[in-house]
Motif scaffolding. Structure first.
Motif, PDB file in Angstrom:
ATOM      1  N   LYS A 216      14.136  -3.535  -6.170  1.00  0.00           N
ATOM      2  CA  LYS A 216      13.456  -4.835  -6.121  1.00  0.00           C
ATOM      3  C   LYS A 216      12.641  -5.054  -7.396  1.00  0.00           C
ATOM      4  CE  LYS A 216      12.748  -5.121  -1.223  1.00  0.00           C
ATOM      5  NZ  LYS A 216      11.703  -4.762  -0.265  1.00  0.00           N
ATOM      6  N   GLN A 217      11.950  -3.995  -7.810  1.00  0.00           N
ATOM      7  CA  GLN A 217      11.125  -4.086  -9.006  1.00  0.00           C
ATOM      8  C   GLN A 217      12.004  -4.334 -10.238  1.00  0.00           C
ATOM      9  OE1 GLN A 217       8.024  -4.386  -9.125  1.00  0.00           O
ATOM     10  NE2 GLN A 217       7.686  -4.242 -11.324  1.00  0.00           N
ATOM     11  N   LYS A 218      13.117  -3.656 -10.262  1.00  0.00           N
ATOM     12  CA  LYS A 218      14.069  -3.796 -11.371  1.00  0.00           C
ATOM     13  C   LYS A 218      14.553  -5.250 -11.456  1.00  0.00           C
ATOM     14  CE  LYS A 218      17.138  -1.430 -14.082  1.00  0.00           C
ATOM     15  NZ  LYS A 218      16.672  -0.706 -15.232  1.00  0.00           N
ATOM     16  N   GLN A 219      14.837  -5.817 -10.295  1.00  0.00           N
ATOM     17  CA  GLN A 219      15.294  -7.202 -10.217  1.00  0.00           C
ATOM     18  C   GLN A 219      14.218  -8.148 -10.777  1.00  0.00           C
ATOM     19  OE1 GLN A 219      17.821  -9.590 -10.114  1.00  0.00           O
ATOM     20  NE2 GLN A 219      18.592  -8.404  -8.404  1.00  0.00           N
ATOM     21  N   ARG A 220      12.941  -7.837 -10.457  1.00  0.00           N
ATOM     22  CA  ARG A 220      11.835  -8.651 -10.938  1.00  0.00           C
ATOM     23  C   ARG A 220      11.820  -8.667 -12.475  1.00  0.00           C
ATOM     24  NH1 ARG A 220       7.573  -6.485  -7.409  1.00  0.00           N
ATOM     25  NH2 ARG A 220       8.654  -7.566  -5.733  1.00  0.00           N
ATOM     26  N   ILE A 221      12.042  -7.496 -13.052  1.00  0.00           N
ATOM     27  CA  ILE A 221      12.028  -7.380 -14.517  1.00  0.00           C
ATOM     28  C   ILE A 221      13.209  -8.137 -15.123  1.00  0.00           C
ATOM     29  CG2 ILE A 221      12.242  -5.740 -16.431  1.00  0.00           C
ATOM     30  CD1 ILE A 221      10.688  -3.750 -14.641  1.00  0.00           C
ATOM     31  N   THR A 222      14.363  -8.013 -14.479  1.00  0.00           N
ATOM     32  CA  THR A 222      15.547  -8.739 -14.965  1.00  0.00           C
ATOM     33  C   THR A 222      15.292 -10.238 -14.976  1.00  0.00           C
ATOM     34  OG1 THR A 222      16.830  -7.060 -13.829  1.00  0.00           O
ATOM     35  CG2 THR A 222      18.042  -8.927 -14.675  1.00  0.00           C
ATOM     36  N   ARG A 223      14.642 -10.728 -13.902  1.00  0.00           N
ATOM     37  CA  ARG A 223      14.367 -12.171 -13.809  1.00  0.00           C
ATOM     38  C   ARG A 223      13.446 -12.615 -14.935  1.00  0.00           C
ATOM     39  NH1 ARG A 223      14.497 -12.571  -7.756  1.00  0.00           N
ATOM     40  NH2 ARG A 223      16.735 -12.872  -7.470  1.00  0.00           N
ATOM     41  N   LEU A 224      12.457 -11.770 -15.241  1.00  0.00           N
ATOM     42  CA  LEU A 224      11.498 -12.091 -16.291  1.00  0.00           C
ATOM     43  C   LEU A 224      12.206 -12.165 -17.645  1.00  0.00           C
ATOM     44  CD1 LEU A 224       8.525 -12.686 -16.319  1.00  0.00           C
ATOM     45  CD2 LEU A 224       8.046 -10.284 -16.722  1.00  0.00           C
ATOM     46  N   HIS A 225      13.071 -11.193 -17.895  1.00  0.00           N
ATOM     47  CA  HIS A 225      13.846 -11.192 -19.138  1.00  0.00           C
ATOM     48  C   HIS A 225      14.698 -12.437 -19.223  1.00  0.00           C
ATOM     49  CE1 HIS A 225      13.016  -7.569 -21.305  1.00  0.00           C
ATOM     50  NE2 HIS A 225      13.120  -6.814 -20.221  1.00  0.00           N
ATOM     51  N   SER A 226      15.297 -12.814 -18.102  1.00  0.00           N
ATOM     52  CA  SER A 226      16.167 -13.968 -18.091  1.00  0.00           C
ATOM     53  C   SER A 226      15.363 -15.244 -18.345  1.00  0.00           C
ATOM     54  CB  SER A 226      16.912 -13.977 -16.767  1.00  0.00           C
ATOM     55  OG  SER A 226      17.137 -15.252 -16.314  1.00  0.00           O
ATOM     56  N   LYS A 227      14.143 -15.292 -17.802  1.00  0.00           N
ATOM     57  CA  LYS A 227      13.267 -16.445 -18.031  1.00  0.00           C
ATOM     58  C   LYS A 227      12.936 -16.571 -19.518  1.00  0.00           C
ATOM     59  CE  LYS A 227       8.727 -18.232 -16.845  1.00  0.00           C
ATOM     60  NZ  LYS A 227       8.677 -19.223 -15.788  1.00  0.00           N
ATOM     61  N   ILE A 228      12.600 -15.438 -20.128  1.00  0.00           N
ATOM     62  CA  ILE A 228      12.273 -15.429 -21.555  1.00  0.00           C
ATOM     63  C   ILE A 228      13.457 -15.948 -22.367  1.00  0.00           C
ATOM     64  CG2 ILE A 228      11.793 -13.919 -23.535  1.00  0.00           C
ATOM     65  CD1 ILE A 228      10.215 -12.128 -21.562  1.00  0.00           C
ATOM     66  N   ALA A 229      14.639 -15.457 -22.032  1.00  0.00           N
ATOM     67  CA  ALA A 229      15.843 -15.860 -22.770  1.00  0.00           C
ATOM     68  C   ALA A 229      16.088 -17.360 -22.633  1.00  0.00           C
ATOM     69  CB  ALA A 229      17.042 -15.074 -22.270  1.00  0.00           C
ATOM     70  N   HIS A 230      15.888 -17.891 -21.413  1.00  0.00           N
ATOM     71  CA  HIS A 230      16.111 -19.322 -21.196  1.00  0.00           C
ATOM     72  C   HIS A 230      15.125 -20.168 -21.986  1.00  0.00           C
ATOM     73  CE1 HIS A 230      18.339 -18.389 -17.238  1.00  0.00           C
ATOM     74  NE2 HIS A 230      19.198 -18.648 -18.199  1.00  0.00           N
ATOM     75  N   CYS A 231      13.843 -19.758 -21.988  1.00  0.00           N
ATOM     76  CA  CYS A 231      12.823 -20.500 -22.736  1.00  0.00           C
ATOM     77  C   CYS A 231      13.160 -20.527 -24.217  1.00  0.00           C
ATOM     78  CB  CYS A 231      11.450 -19.860 -22.562  1.00  0.00           C
ATOM     79  SG  CYS A 231      10.770 -20.053 -20.933  1.00  0.00           S
ATOM     80  N   ARG A 232      13.557 -19.377 -24.728  1.00  0.00           N
ATOM     81  CA  ARG A 232      13.854 -19.251 -26.157  1.00  0.00           C
ATOM     82  C   ARG A 232      15.044 -20.134 -26.525  1.00  0.00           C
ATOM     83  NH1 ARG A 232      15.127 -13.498 -27.158  1.00  0.00           N
ATOM     84  NH2 ARG A 232      12.889 -13.153 -27.197  1.00  0.00           N
ATOM     85  N   ASN A 233      16.057 -20.102 -25.678  1.00  0.00           N
ATOM     86  CA  ASN A 233      17.254 -20.884 -25.931  1.00  0.00           C
ATOM     87  C   ASN A 233      16.951 -22.373 -25.948  1.00  0.00           C
ATOM     88  OD1 ASN A 233      19.775 -20.300 -26.632  1.00  0.00           O
ATOM     89  ND2 ASN A 233      20.578 -20.017 -24.569  1.00  0.00           N
ATOM     90  N   ASP A 234      16.142 -22.789 -24.991  1.00  0.00           N
ATOM     91  CA  ASP A 234      15.754 -24.192 -24.879  1.00  0.00           C
ATOM     92  C   ASP A 234      15.025 -24.642 -26.139  1.00  0.00           C
ATOM     93  OD1 ASP A 234      15.282 -26.630 -23.304  1.00  0.00           O
ATOM     94  OD2 ASP A 234      13.186 -26.018 -23.467  1.00  0.00           O
ATOM     95  N   PHE A 235      14.089 -23.814 -26.582  1.00  0.00           N
ATOM     96  CA  PHE A 235      13.303 -24.116 -27.783  1.00  0.00           C
ATOM     97  C   PHE A 235      14.215 -24.264 -29.005  1.00  0.00           C
ATOM     98  CE2 PHE A 235      11.397 -22.194 -31.617  1.00  0.00           C
ATOM     99  CZ  PHE A 235      10.361 -23.084 -31.848  1.00  0.00           C
ATOM    100  N   LEU A 236      15.101 -23.292 -29.187  1.00  0.00           N
ATOM    101  CA  LEU A 236      15.994 -23.302 -30.351  1.00  0.00           C
ATOM    102  C   LEU A 236      16.912 -24.521 -30.338  1.00  0.00           C
ATOM    103  CD1 LEU A 236      17.025 -19.556 -30.666  1.00  0.00           C
ATOM    104  CD2 LEU A 236      15.432 -20.816 -32.097  1.00  0.00           C
ATOM    105  N   HIS A 237      17.431 -24.850 -29.142  1.00  0.00           N
ATOM    106  CA  HIS A 237      18.334 -25.993 -29.057  1.00  0.00           C
ATOM    107  C   HIS A 237      17.624 -27.301 -29.378  1.00  0.00           C
ATOM    108  CE1 HIS A 237      22.289 -24.657 -28.084  1.00  0.00           C
ATOM    109  NE2 HIS A 237      21.834 -23.802 -27.191  1.00  0.00           N
ATOM    110  N   LYS A 238      16.397 -27.454 -28.864  1.00  0.00           N
ATOM    111  CA  LYS A 238      15.654 -28.688 -29.139  1.00  0.00           C
ATOM    112  C   LYS A 238      15.410 -28.820 -30.637  1.00  0.00           C
ATOM    113  CE  LYS A 238      13.321 -29.430 -24.765  1.00  0.00           C
ATOM    114  NZ  LYS A 238      12.292 -28.783 -23.931  1.00  0.00           N
TER     115      LYS A 238
END
Ligand code: ZN
Length: 394
Positions: A216-238
Motif C-alpha cells: 500500500k505504501q509503495k502504491q502511495r509513492i508510485t502515485r506521488l511520482h505519477s503526480k509529479i510527472a503529470h504536473c511537469r508534463n503539463d507545464f512543459l506542454h503549456k
C-alpha cells in the motif's frame, strides 16, 4: 489486461535473454520480422503453458519493439542505452499494443472492442479521435489503465501563423527567457514534493517487505511520482505550445543536457570537479525537463510549419549585443549585464537570449562556418549526438 500485459512483458524478457546469449556467442540479433517468429516457438513450448491466455499480436509487437531497441543501441549516431529487462512494478514496463485496428478492433464512441478476450471496454474519452486509427496501446500507470490510439491523418503543410523569430535562453533561476524580454518561471515540481517523497520513502523502509502494508505504501509513492510527472508534463506542454504558436523561427542553445546531467561524480580515472554544486544543477536540469522541452518545441514547430535551430551556447551570456565585446566581467551579477567597453546595460538572461537569436540569424544567412571558432568550441562538453538542424542542412 494484467494477464495480457504480464505475458507481453515475459516475451520481452525471454527475447532479451535470448538476444544476450546470441551476442555472447558472437552471433547477430535477428531483424524485426525474424524476431517475431520466436513467438510461435515460445507458445508451442509445453513449459510455457501460461502463454495460452496471451494474445499473439501483443507478443509479436513486444519482440518488434525489442528489435528496434537493439537497432537504436547499435546506431552510433544515437546515444541509446542497451535494452533492459522489464519489471512487473514499473509502470512504463507494462503496456500492450493492438495492431491492425480496422481488422481486429472496433470503436463506438466511448467503447472499444479489443481482441485477446477483452471484448467491449469502456473508456473516458479525453479528446476527439481524428483520422484513421491504425493501432492502440494499453498502459498501466499508478494503478490506472490508459488507452491511446495512433491515427493516420493527412495534414496540410501550412505556412506558420506567425512571422516572428525568437531566441531562448534556458536557465535555472528562470526556466526560459525570450529575446523579447519575457520569461517563464520554473516549476521545480520535484523540489516541491521532495520532502514528502522522502517521508513516504522512510515509512516504506520501516514496513515488512512485500507485506500488505508495504504494498500500500509503495502504491502511495508510485502515485506521488505519477503526480509529479503529470504536473511537469503539463507545464512543459503549456510553455512549448505558447512559444511555438507565436514564433515561426525559434533559436535555442545547443545545451547537451544529456552530457550535463551525466554523473557529476565522474569516473575513477577522471573524478568530477565541483560535485556538490553540479549535482544540484543536475537535479534542476532534470527537474525542469529541458530535453523534453526541446523535443516538444521541435515537433510542434514541425506541425505548424516553423523551425527550431540549435546554436552553440558558448559565451552567450558574456557577449555584448551592442558592441560584440566578449568578457566575463560584462556579467556583473547573476541578473545584471553591463558591458565594460560600451556601457550597454540589460538583464543578463535577456542578453543571452538576444545573442542566441543573433547567432541563429547568422547561421541561417551564411551557414555554420560564419560562427567564430570560439563560438563553435564548447568549453567542457564534447560535440556529439543531436543531428544538425534541417535549417543548416538546407
Ligand atoms: Zn558593449
Amino acid at each position: 489486461m494484467t494477464e495480457l500485459v504480464g505475458c507481453a512483458r515475459w516475451a520481452w524478457n525471454k527475447g532479451l535473454d535470448r538476444c544476450l546469449k546470441l551476442l555472447d556467442s558472437g552471433e547477430r540479433i535477428p531483424g524485426q520480422t525474424a524476431i517475431t517468429y520466436w513467438v510461435k516457438e515460445f507458445r508451442d513450448n509445453p513449459e510455457h503453458a501460461f502463454l495460452k491466455t496471451s494474445y499473439t499480436d501483443n507478443l509479436q509487437q513486444k519482440l518488434r519493439d525489442l528489435s528496434l531497441a537493439w537497432q537504436r543501441y547499435f546506431d552510433p549516431k544515437l546515444e541509446a542505452s542497451r535494452p533492459v529487462f522489464k519489471k512487473k512494478h514499473v509502470d512504463s514496463d507494462n503496456s500492450i499494443r493492438f495492431v491492425n485496428f480496422s481488422k481486429y478492433c472496433k470503436i463506438d464512441n466511448r467503447r472499444v472492442k479489443l481482441p485477446g478476450g477483452l471484448g467491449w471496454c469502456r473508456f473516458r474519452k479525453s479528446r476527439n479521435i481524428a483520422g484513421k486509427i491504425k493501432n492502440c496501446t494499453i498502459t498501466r500507470n499508478a494503478g490506472h489503465w490508459f488507452i491511446s490510439f495512433q491515427v493516420e491523418q493527412k495534414v496540410e503543410q501550412l505556412a506558420h501563423p506567425s512571422t516572428r523569430e525568437v531566441g531562448i535562453d534556458m536557465g535555472v533561476a528562470k526556466f526560459v527567457t525570450l529575446s523579447d524580454g519575457t520569461s517563464i518561471k520554473p516549476l521545480n515540481i520535484y523540489r516541491k514534493y521532495e520532502q514528502r517523497l522522502a517521508k513516504e520513502q522512510r515509512r516504506l523502509a520501516k514496513k515488512v517487505k512485500f507485506s500488505n502494508n508495504w504494498r500500500k505504501q509503495k502504491q502511495r509513492i508510485t502515485r506521488l511520482h505519477s503526480k509529479i510527472a503529470h504536473c511537469r508534463n503539463d507545464f512543459l506542454h503549456k510553455a512549448s505550445t505558447e512559444i511555438s504558436k507565436n514564433h515561426a523561427m525559434i533559436v535555442i542553445e545547443d545545451l547537451r543536457t544529456k552530457n550535463m546531467s551525466r554523473s557529476a561524480k565522474g569516473t575513477i580515472d577522471a573524478p568530477g570537479t565541483n560535485v556538490k554544486a553540479k549535482s544540484g544543477l543536475n537535479k534542476s536540469i532534470l527537474d525542469q525537463g529541458w530535453y523534453e522541452f526541446r523535443r516538444q518545441l521541435e515537433y510542434k514547430q514541425a506541425w505548424l510549419g516553423g523551425d527550431v535551430l540549435a546554436v552553440p551556447a558558448h559565451h552567450t551570456s558574456q557577449t555584448c549585443p551592442a558592441c560584440d565585446h566578449v568578457s566575463p566581467d560584462n556579467r556583473k551579477t547573476q541578473a545584471n549585464f553591463t558591458c565594460v567597453q560600451c556601457g550597454h546595460q540589460d538583464n543578463a538572461d535577456r542578453v543571452a537570449a538576444i545573442n542566441i537569436l543573433a547567432r541563429g540569424r547568422r547561421v541561417l544567412a551564411c551557414g555554420e562556418s560564419s560562427l567564430d571558432d570560439s563560438m563553435k568550441q564548447e568549453p567542457v562538453l564534447p560535440r556529439e549526438g543531436l543531428a544538425p538542424s534541417a535549417a543548416i542542412a538546407a
